[in-house]
Design an enzyme around this catalytic site. Structure first.
Site, PDB file in Angstrom:
ATOM      1  N   TYR A   1      10.266  83.175  -4.245  1.00  0.00           N
ATOM      2  CA  TYR A   1       9.718  84.134  -5.001  1.00  0.00           C
ATOM      3  C   TYR A   1      10.932  85.049  -5.425  1.00  0.00           C
ATOM      4  O   TYR A   1      11.471  85.600  -4.416  1.00  0.00           O
ATOM      5  CB  TYR A   1       8.654  84.828  -4.446  1.00  0.00           C
ATOM      6  CG  TYR A   1       8.256  85.764  -5.327  1.00  0.00           C
ATOM      7  CD1 TYR A   1       6.777  85.855  -6.224  1.00  0.00           C
ATOM      8  CD2 TYR A   1       8.602  87.194  -5.277  1.00  0.00           C
ATOM      9  CE1 TYR A   1       6.656  86.822  -6.802  1.00  0.00           C
ATOM     10  CE2 TYR A   1       8.090  88.209  -6.233  1.00  0.00           C
ATOM     11  CZ  TYR A   1       7.194  87.839  -6.993  1.00  0.00           C
ATOM     12  OH  TYR A   1       6.732  89.056  -7.515  1.00  0.00           O
TER      13      TYR A   1
ATOM     14  N   GLU B   1       9.541  87.699 -13.521  1.00  0.00           N
ATOM     15  CA  GLU B   1       9.428  87.223 -12.196  1.00  0.00           C
ATOM     16  C   GLU B   1       8.980  85.589 -12.305  1.00  0.00           C
ATOM     17  O   GLU B   1       9.075  84.768 -13.135  1.00  0.00           O
ATOM     18  CB  GLU B   1       7.667  87.629 -12.023  1.00  0.00           C
ATOM     19  CG  GLU B   1       6.994  87.050 -10.575  1.00  0.00           C
ATOM     20  CD  GLU B   1       5.695  87.187 -10.387  1.00  0.00           C
ATOM     21  OE1 GLU B   1       5.362  88.130  -9.658  1.00  0.00           O
ATOM     22  OE2 GLU B   1       4.966  86.441 -11.203  1.00  0.00           O
TER      23      GLU B   1
END
Ligand code: GDP
Ligand code: MN
Length: 396
Positions: free
Chosen positions: A101, A195
């Site tokens: 992530y 993101e």
């Protein structure tokens, strides 16, 4: 504004971030044709502005063109968390060795950008933050200095790639390049969020952005030629936007007009607490002229019938008198009878009250404070709704 995955990935590609070859499709036939241009297997992905598509069944790995067409037919009919699926991204599939992530977002707490990395991504990151806060690498970025090399190294260290594993030492260098490019994209595109979840290491040793989530600051559209604002859903929204009004249709029965998104949202909240439901969100903004207030009421009245309209203005730069003139103009021109409850406070509130008193419109009620305004609007809306329901049989 949130971008769709494919829009975000177009920006990614432009910024030199590693993304896989893909095609956008609007029908099963187009999806099948797209798969024909790519190398199988491919992944068929619902394009909706919400996460959790994987869990909802909106993402399918397909090994044949027939599977692609079938998956496309299934996914195009889906609604994911309230978002209907209108398009699909057909993308080259990869074999995943590890999901990570990586994100940069505005931190309200830090009043600046924050880089977040997790060695184990793909999962719900909020859940990971709760369960194992230590698993997240969080590095505040100084907006003037930018992302610094030691911060990039922190991310690479935290990834702790196996030098004997996929990619070897190259994987760390690739991850560092992704972090730098992501920061550049964040700045160049006036993003408030970029993101990548998951950012993957493939079994072949490549680091690839498998998903993208980009939010661009709406106030920067004028200098972001690559970002096309969403098409307004209908003519009502188009007109409202043209007038400089931030307008969001909601499904209750009390239209809400205010100056400033915070004031409008807290008014909507108070309405909910008092047992009512907002029909529309209209933010006339700071320093609004009477035309914008007129446009707000016109936008509300152009929609489904409302039980009441609540106008809550706290004048700072905005002159309440201007707003009052706009309201009178809209109500007289549109000849509406829906009750309008008005609370004006701050800059030129007295003059605003005077304008409304002089106009002497039968459907306008002045409230002294926001609490009273909310109570009145909710009561009136309830009464009118009850009146309609009770008025069905027997009456007349
Ligand atoms: P989200 O659920 O809306 O966040 O959608 P993502 O794009 O993040 O995809 C969800 C999951 O689908 C990923 O975490 C992967 O596990 C899986 N996935 C997506 N693309 C691929 C692919 O090319 N190959 C494989 N094996 N899995 C994929
Ligand atoms: Mn994702």
């Amino acid at each position: 504004m949130d971008l769709l995955e494919h829009q975000g990935k177009a920006l990614f590609a432009g910024a030199g971030l590693p993304v896989l070859p893909s095609r956008l499709a609007f029908s099963p036939a187009e999806a099948r044709a797209a798969a024909g241009e790519l190398r199988l297997p491919v992944v068929v992905k619902a394009q909706v502005k919400t996460g959790g598509r994987g869990k909802a069944g909106g993402i399918r790995v397909c090994a044949t063109e027939g599977e692609v067409a079938a998956a496309a037919a299934d996914i195009l009919g889906m609604t994911i968390r309230g978002h209907g699926v209108e398009s699909l991204l057909v993308e080259q599939a990869v074999e995943i060795a590890r999901e990570m992530y990586l994100a940069i977002s505005v931190s309200r707490e830090l009043r600046g950008p924050l880089l977040i990395f997790a060695r184990e991504g793909g999962v719900d990151i909020e859940e990971l933050a709760q369960r194992e806060p230590g698993a997240l690498v969080r590095r505040p970025i100084d907006a003037l200095l930018g992302l610094l090399e030691y911060q990039v190294r922190d991310v690479v260290d935290a990834a702790a790639f196996d030098p004997e594993g996929p990619g070897g030492a190259e994987a760390g260098r690739a991850l560092a390049a992704v972090a730098r490019a992501l920061w550049k994209l964040y700045q160049d595109h006036d993003a408030t969020l970029v993101e990548v979840n998951p950012l993957v290491l493939t079994t072949g040793g490549e680091v690839v952005c498998l998903d993208s989530k980009v939010t661009v600051d709406d106030n920067a559209f004028y200098r972001q030629p690559d970002v096309t604002p969403d098409e307004p859903a209908d003519e009502r929204e188009a007109k409202a936007r043209e007038a400089g009004l931030a307008f969001v249709p909601l499904d209750g029965d009390i239209g809400v007009v205010g100056n400033g998104a915070g004031l409008v949202m807290s008014t909507i909240d108070q309405i909910a607490t008092a047992g009512g439901r907002a029909a529309d969100f209209c933010d006339i903004g700071g320093g609004a002229r009477s035309e914008v207030a007129t446009a707000a009421l016109e936008a509300i009245f152009a929609g489904p019938p409302v039980g009441a309209v609540l106008v809550n203005i706290f004048g700072g730069i905005t002159r309440c008198e201007e707003v009052a003139q706009g309201l009178v103009e809209a109500i007289t021109r549109a000849k509406v009878s829906a009750p309008v409850v008005v609370r004006l406070d701050g800059n030129a509130a007295e003059e605003g009250h005077a304008v409304l008193r002089t106009a002497d419109l039968p459907n306008v009620t002045l409230a002294l404070d926001p609490e009273e305004a909310v109570r009145l609007a909710v009561d009136i809306a309830h009464e009118r709704a009850g009146g309609v329901a009770a008025g069905a049989p027997g009456e007349s």
